[in-house]
Design a protein around this motif. Structure first.
Motif, PDB file in Angstrom:
ATOM      1  N   VAL A  54       0.837  -1.205   0.000  1.00  0.00           N
ATOM      2  CA  VAL A  54       0.000   0.000   0.000  1.00  0.00           C
ATOM      3  C   VAL A  54       0.872   1.255   0.000  1.00  0.00           C
ATOM      4  N   ALA A  55       1.885   1.252  -0.854  1.00  0.00           N
ATOM      5  CA  ALA A  55       2.800   2.401  -0.920  1.00  0.00           C
ATOM      6  C   ALA A  55       2.020   3.675  -1.197  1.00  0.00           C
ATOM      7  N   GLY A  56       2.328   4.719  -0.430  1.00  0.00           N
ATOM      8  CA  GLY A  56       1.687   6.016  -0.623  1.00  0.00           C
ATOM      9  C   GLY A  56       0.466   6.238   0.244  1.00  0.00           C
ATOM     10  N   PRO A  59      -1.723   5.654   7.412  1.00  0.00           N
ATOM     11  CA  PRO A  59      -2.568   4.808   8.262  1.00  0.00           C
ATOM     12  C   PRO A  59      -4.017   5.272   8.346  1.00  0.00           C
ATOM     13  N   ASP A  60      -4.247   6.597   8.332  1.00  0.00           N
ATOM     14  CA  ASP A  60      -5.629   7.073   8.444  1.00  0.00           C
ATOM     15  C   ASP A  60      -6.407   6.938   7.128  1.00  0.00           C
ATOM     16  N   GLU A  61      -5.738   6.534   6.053  1.00  0.00           N
ATOM     17  CA  GLU A  61      -6.407   6.295   4.776  1.00  0.00           C
ATOM     18  C   GLU A  61      -6.744   4.821   4.570  1.00  0.00           C
ATOM     19  N   LEU A  62      -6.369   3.987   5.544  1.00  0.00           N
ATOM     20  CA  LEU A  62      -6.609   2.547   5.469  1.00  0.00           C
ATOM     21  C   LEU A  62      -7.603   2.131   6.544  1.00  0.00           C
ATOM     22  N   THR A  74      -9.678  -1.757   3.154  1.00  0.00           N
ATOM     23  CA  THR A  74      -9.987  -0.712   2.178  1.00  0.00           C
ATOM     24  C   THR A  74      -8.977   0.419   2.305  1.00  0.00           C
ATOM     25  N   GLY A  75      -8.710   1.030   1.189  1.00  0.00           N
ATOM     26  CA  GLY A  75      -7.842   2.201   1.144  1.00  0.00           C
ATOM     27  C   GLY A  75      -8.577   3.304   0.419  1.00  0.00           C
ATOM     28  N   ARG A  76      -8.731   4.442   1.067  1.00  0.00           N
ATOM     29  CA  ARG A  76      -9.399   5.597   0.480  1.00  0.00           C
ATOM     30  C   ARG A  76      -8.389   6.738   0.463  1.00  0.00           C
ATOM     31  N   LYS A  77      -7.913   7.065  -0.709  1.00  0.00           N
ATOM     32  CA  LYS A  77      -6.895   8.103  -0.854  1.00  0.00           C
ATOM     33  C   LYS A  77      -7.535   9.472  -0.724  1.00  0.00           C
ATOM     34  N   THR A  78      -7.008  10.273   0.198  1.00  0.00           N
ATOM     35  CA  THR A  78      -7.505  11.641   0.339  1.00  0.00           C
ATOM     36  C   THR A  78      -6.954  12.472  -0.803  1.00  0.00           C
ATOM     37  N   ALA A  79      -7.633  13.528  -1.146  1.00  0.00           N
ATOM     38  CA  ALA A  79      -7.203  14.388  -2.250  1.00  0.00           C
ATOM     39  C   ALA A  79      -5.818  14.935  -1.966  1.00  0.00           C
ATOM     40  N   ARG A  97      -5.067   5.130  -6.224  1.00  0.00           N
ATOM     41  CA  ARG A  97      -6.504   4.946  -6.335  1.00  0.00           C
ATOM     42  C   ARG A  97      -7.024   4.162  -5.143  1.00  0.00           C
ATOM     43  N   ASP A  98      -8.299   4.314  -4.897  1.00  0.00           N
ATOM     44  CA  ASP A  98      -8.949   3.588  -3.811  1.00  0.00           C
ATOM     45  C   ASP A  98      -8.970   2.099  -4.135  1.00  0.00           C
ATOM     46  N   PHE A  99      -9.026   1.289  -3.079  1.00  0.00           N
ATOM     47  CA  PHE A  99      -9.105  -0.155  -3.285  1.00  0.00           C
ATOM     48  C   PHE A  99      -9.904  -0.799  -2.166  1.00  0.00           C
ATOM     49  N   GLU A 100     -10.333  -2.016  -2.431  1.00  0.00           N
ATOM     50  CA  GLU A 100     -10.967  -2.861  -1.420  1.00  0.00           C
ATOM     51  C   GLU A 100     -10.525  -4.285  -1.697  1.00  0.00           C
ATOM     52  N   ARG A 101      -9.945  -4.923  -0.698  1.00  0.00           N
ATOM     53  CA  ARG A 101      -9.462  -6.294  -0.826  1.00  0.00           C
ATOM     54  C   ARG A 101     -10.144  -7.114   0.260  1.00  0.00           C
TER      55      ARG A 101
END
Length: 157
Positions: A54-56, A59-62, A74-79, A97-101
């Motif tokens: 999850v490079a980039g 912790p608060d985006e995961l 889930t990973g939600r990338k902030t602007a 980009r956002d993801f869900e695994r």
């Protein structure tokens, strides 16, 4: 791409519907894109680790959630607008980009913790069997030597 039909399993087996659902879910999941890449390893007899690249991501985006034997990461990338006017990319290969695994967990597998180090999210898992399911030794009694009368011990005279 090959698809599998598990409906005969539903018709001919009783009580295996969860297994068939798992197989269908695995078939669907394998057709998704492979991002982000991940590893699953065993770290002991009843211990496992999932590592997700999850490079980039901060912790608060995961987010890691477990519900009914389903682990969802889930990973939600902030602007990221900082310096957007200054940066001109000639090549942009880093996925932001956002993801869900999703990972299906076996019964009694619990998440013990998670760490984010050097762009790898490591999730520690362990299988914790309840005491009632663990093997236990049954002591064999030798009896008291007194005869039984109608299922009750005879009183000593």
């Amino acid at each position: 791409m090959r698809t599998y039909d598990f409906s005969p399993l539903y018709r001919s087996a009783v009580g295996f519907d969860r297994l068939a659902s798992l197989l269908e879910s695995a078939a669907r999941t394998s057709q998704e894109n492979g991002w982000p890449p991940y590893n699953i390893e065993t770290t002991g007899e009843n211990a496992y680790r999932i590592e997700i690249a999850v490079a980039g991501f901060k912790p608060d985006e995961l987010n890691i959630e477990v519900k009914e034997n389903l682990l969802t990461v889930t990973g939600r990338k902030t602007a990221n607008d900082e310096g957007a006017g200054e940066r001109r990319f000639l090549h942009r290969g880093l996925a932001e980009r956002d993801f869900e695994r999703r990972f299906q967990l076996a019964d009694y597998v619990v998440v013990k913790g998670a760490d984010l180090v050097n762009g790898l999210l490591s999730i520690e898992l362990a299988r914790e069997l309840p005491e009632a399911l663990k093997p236990r030794r049954i002591e064999i009694g030798t009896g008291s030597g007194q005869p039984l009368i109608e299922g009750k011990k005879a009183k000593a005279a």
